[in-house]
Structure formats: C-alpha cells, structure tokens
Write an enzyme that holds these catalytic residues in place. Structure first.
Site, PDB file in Angstrom:
ATOM      1  N   SER A   1      15.410  20.249 -15.046  1.00 43.64           N
ATOM      2  CA  SER A   1      14.285  21.127 -15.336  1.00 43.64           C
ATOM      3  C   SER A   1      14.801  22.345 -16.091  1.00 43.64           C
ATOM      4  CB  SER A   1      13.629  21.555 -14.024  1.00 43.64           C
ATOM      5  OG  SER A   1      12.858  22.724 -14.239  1.00 43.64           O
TER       6      SER A   1
ATOM      7  N   LYS B   1      16.755  20.612  -9.881  1.00 44.37           N
ATOM      8  CA  LYS B   1      16.021  19.374 -10.134  1.00 44.37           C
ATOM      9  C   LYS B   1      16.821  18.299 -10.873  1.00 44.37           C
ATOM     10  CE  LYS B   1      11.681  19.227 -10.114  1.00 44.37           C
ATOM     11  NZ  LYS B   1      10.858  18.355  -9.273  1.00 44.37           N
TER      12      LYS B   1
ATOM     13  N   HIS C   1       0.831  -1.225   0.000  1.00 37.57           N
ATOM     14  CA  HIS C   1       0.000   0.000   0.000  1.00 37.57           C
ATOM     15  C   HIS C   1       0.859   1.266   0.000  1.00 37.57           C
ATOM     16  CE1 HIS C   1      -3.228  -2.801   1.104  1.00 37.57           C
ATOM     17  NE2 HIS C   1      -2.356  -3.271   1.983  1.00 37.57           N
TER      18      HIS C   1
ATOM     19  N   GLU D   1       9.488   7.685 -15.959  1.00 41.17           N
ATOM     20  CA  GLU D   1       8.116   8.137 -16.217  1.00 41.17           C
ATOM     21  C   GLU D   1       7.715   7.802 -17.657  1.00 41.17           C
ATOM     22  OE1 GLU D   1       8.306  12.254 -15.050  1.00 41.17           O
ATOM     23  OE2 GLU D   1       8.862  11.684 -13.013  1.00 41.17           O
TER      24      GLU D   1
END
Ligand code: ARG
Length: 500
Positions: free
Chosen positions: A286, A292, A167, A299
């Site tokens: 980024s 970043k 979970h 992804e």
C-alpha cells in the site's frame, strides 16, 4: 479464365482506378474517412495479411491467372512492405487496401493484379482465422504450461490439510493438492474447448471473393495448403460472412477466464485468512499503509475476467441479426475477440504463477482445517458406516454441534452424551472411542475420504497421474498443430522464393 481475358488488364486495378492508389478516384474520403478506417486495429492482422497475400499470389501464378514475372514482382514488393512494417503503411481504409497500395507503388499498375479473384471480404476472413489460430495456439500453450505447474505444486501438497468451504463457511477438511487439482481439471476442459474451437477456426475462406465466388479458376485447396489450414470453408457466402469461429474461441476464452476468476477469488480469501502467503512478485504494497501485503494480482485476474466476458458480449452483440453476406459491422468484430484473448492469456500465467510460487503454511492450515466442526460430516459418516441410519447419525452430530461452543468441534465425551440422548443407547454400541476420536482429526478425516476423485492423498495421487497423461496428450495435440502451421510457412516461403 485469365485476368486479361476478363478485361482487367494492366493499368487497371480490379476496381478500375488508375492503379497508383487503390480506388483513389472513387472515394476521396470525407469526414467519415477516419471513422471507417480499421487500419490501426488491423495491426493485429498485418502479418496474417502478408501470408494471405503470398498464398493467394502463388496460387494465382500456379493457376496461370497471373504470369510468373508479375507474381515475382508482387511477392518481392510484399517482402519490402513486411520489412517496412505496419507503421509505414499510408493511410487507407484498412490494412488490405494499404498493403495493396504499397504494392502498386512499388510494382506499378501490375501490382493491382494481386487482388484478382478475391475481395477484401474473403481476405479479411482469412486473416482473422490465420491470426486467431496463432493466438489460440499461444493461449493453449499457456494453459498447458499452467497445468504443468499446478500439477507439480499439487504433488507436493497431497498431505497438506486445509479447510474446504461451501457458502464460504468451513465445510470439510481437504488438502491443498485436492484444491489445486480441482482447478487443473477445469483447465483440462478449458484446453479441450480451445482445441475444439481450433478445428473450426482452421478453415480457409479464401477464394470466396466478395461472397459469390469468382469466375477465375482458383484453387482453394492450394491456398489452404499454403496457409496451413486444415480444410476450406465450403460455401462462399458462409466463408465471407461467418464469424462464429471468433465467437466460439472467445466463448472458450471467457469460460477459461471464469475458471481463473474462481481460483483468484479463492486465493484472495485464503490470503485474507492467512492460509497462503503470496510471493512478493505476485503481491503489492500500500502507498500509505506500511504493513500491507495485498493480493492485487489475483484481484486483477478476477477483474480481467470482466474483459473476457465483455468481449464475448460485445462480439455477440455486434454479430446478432447481421444479414448475409458482408456488412461493415464485421469490421468491429475482431477487436472484441482480441481483447478477450489477450486478457485471458495474461491472466492464466499470472494466476498459476501466483499459486505455484506461494507459500502454504502447513501447520496453520491444518489447525484451521478443523475449525467450525468441519469434521462433522466425517463423524456422521462413521456412525452410518457402523449401522446408524445416516439421517439419525446426522441428527446426533447436529445436536452435538449445537451444544458445542461457538461452532467448535465437540469432544468425544460430549459426542457420546448427545448420541445417547438421541439414540437411546450408548454410542460405544456402534463405534469405539478411539475410532470416534480419529474422526474428529482433520488429517484422519481427509484420509478416510478415499473415494474416487476424493481428497485422500492416494485418491489425489491417482487424479494427478491421470491428469499428467491428459496433459501429455494435449501437448502432443498442440505440437501437431504448431508443426502444421510452421511447415506451411516454410512451404510458402519456398514457393515465394521460387518467384522472387
Ligand atoms: N476492413 C474490413 C473488415 O475488417 C475489410 C473488408 C471490407 N469489405 C467491404 N466490403 N467494405 O471487415
């Protein structure tokens, strides 16, 4: 029966046109011409079509359906068509028609004999299987290489303790190796599915003609041999119509993509928590936020799973309810499979490359492994091993967890106090303090879970050894199939050279 006996003599293509361009007179082409054309998509099967043409022409000559000189001229023309490439083909309904036109342009009307005893229906079915086989071999090889990489990294991390989740909540400590091996195992099954699909892809539909066979004395086993197919699709109607080989390959690819998407998602979560540092090759920055480092590759792997699932869906939707034998809808089937396969093949290499080159901050991982009282199950197990009924042990540990600060593990003293409340007797009746302290340590906790398949270093080493054997067997299976395809290509070349 020979072609002449059947009246399709020199000067006529089998469709009765003048032979300079296939069926030119029957359909000049109107506004729907482009709509009907699959020529651009067919680039994918250009090489396959040439192989299929060559095998067919060699067989026709061997069966004395066409004469050797004509076969030689057609085969020489096919070499030229190959050299010129798909881009040089003139407009046509599809690659089959365009190649035939190109052959007729070079050979003259006799070039039209190439299409004796076949139809574009069995031709395209053969091309799809031929190309699919190649794509499958490449995909299987990529998965095998990925598994090899994963096994190597796993071997380095059998002692690297990390949090394990259910979970998405800290559940029990495990190791990086155990986590990696879990995906390697899934990839083993994905490999098995792909290899299994291969068996049914690897069948020759050629010789089915439009669907109803042919009066010519074709040798379907021979074209199978020349194309390296492991056998033939027996029923000619099935041979022309069936696309389930595309379906099961795409389904296996989509299943594999789903495996990869889980792995990618795990890495995204791990990166978010500082459990893994992706190599710069697999991360991106980024354009505005200078600090970043994003796991974009993962992804995209997660995202491309959508392409594979969509491919499967598109394919099934296209095929659903199609009547026998051939319907033009089938022209739209291949692209769904190709898209899915390409997406997955690229994703495999990227996903495993990212894992294989990542940095695992061992100390941070071990510290995190104990968070959220993830050793709780181990404590309850220890009490149960000492004679406390497991349900009671669960109650003891749950009570201690409830009292501990914000999900932290209770210390030994707190555990003892709570246990005495629940049990009505001192915990030391069951376990000494030292043993209890060990159960609270993530590394010790992992070491105790040495059941078969479990995360204890020894148990994972055993898994890795078995996985290594399975990998070697799959490699052999791949090599055997590759060799069959390659030796057929050589056989075909030798036969073709005998005519040219
Ligand atoms: N381009 C067609 C396809 O991909 C080839 C078969 C055409 N057959 C026909 N009967 N129109 O399916």
């Amino acid at each position: 029966m020979s072609e002449d006996e059947l009246g399709a003599g020199a000067g006529e293509s089998t469709d009765g046109s003048d032979g300079t361009a296939v069926r030119r007179d029957r359909f000049s082409g109107g506004p729907a011409r482009g709509f009907m054309s699959s020529l651009a998509d067919d680039e994918r099967i250009f090489a396959a079509d040439l192989a299929v043409d060559r095998a067919h022409v060699v067989m026709l000559a061997e069966q004395e359906i066409i004469d050797d000189d004509t076969a030689g001229e057609i085969l020489a023309a096919l070499d030229e068509v190959e050299d010129a490439g798909h881009g040089a083909l003139s407009d046509g309904e599809d690659v089959h028609e365009a190649i035939e036109t190109a052959v007729i342009e070079r050979v003259g009307p006799d070039g039209g004999r190439m299409h004796t005893a076949r139809s574009r229906n069995d031709e395209v079915a053969a091309c799809i299987r031929y190309r699919l086989r190649e794509d499958l071999l490449e995909l299987i090889e990529t998965v095998i290489e990925a598994r090899e990489q994963l096994l190597e990294v796993a071997a380095e991390h059998t002692e690297t303790v990390m949090p394990g989740y259910t979970h998405l909540q800290p559940a029990q400590p495990t190791t990086v190796a155990h986590w990696i091996a879990s995906y390697e195992q899934a990839l083993q099954r994905d490999t098995a599915r792909l290899l299994s699909a291969y068996e049914r892809v690897d069948r020759n539909p050629l010789g089915a003609a439009a669907f109803a066979g042919t009066p010519f004395d074709v040798d379907r086993e021979r074209t199978a041999e020349l194309l390296g197919f492991g056998g033939i699709v027996e029923n000619s109607m099935d041979a022309a119509a069936a696309r389930d080989a595309l379906v099961e390959t795409t389904a296996a690819a989509a299943t594999l993509a789903t495996t990869l998407s889980g792995l990618a998602e795990d890495v995204v979560v791990f990166a978010n928590r500082g459990f893994v540092e992706l190599s710069d090759d697999y991360a991106s920055t980024s354009s505005i936020m200078p600090q970043k480092k994003n796991p974009d590759t993962m992804e995209l792997v997660r995202g491309r799973t959508g392409d594979a699932t969509a491919g499967l869906q598109g394919l099934l939707t296209t095929l659903k309810g199609l009547p026998r034998a051939y319907n033009r809808d089938l022209q739209r089937a291949g692209r769904h499979a190709w898209d899915a396969i390409d997406s997955v093949t690229e994703s495999v290499a990227v996903a495993t490359g990212a894992v294989a080159t990542a940095d695992w901050p061992v100390d941070d991982l071990e510290a995190a492994a104990g968070e959220g009282f993830s050793t709780a199950t181990g404590v309850a197990d220890r009490l149960a091993m000492a004679g406390v009924p497991f349900r009671t042990a669960h109650e003891v540990v749950a009570a201690a967890a409830g009292e501990a600060y914000e999900g932290d593990a209770p210390d030994v003293g707190a555990l003892e106090a709570t246990a005495e409340d629940v049990l009505g007797e001192p915990l030391t009746e069951y376990v000494d303090r030292e043993t209890l302290a060990a159960t609270l340590d993530p590394a010790e906790s992992v070491a105790t879970r040495d059941s078969r398949g479990g995360p204890a270093p020894g148990a994972v080493e055993a898994q890795l050894a078995t996985a290594g054997e399975a990998l070697a067997a799959d490699r052999d299976a791949l090599t055997e199939r590759r060799e069959a395809v390659e030796s057929a290509a050589e056989r075909r070349r030798t036969e073709v050279d005998g005519y040219v």
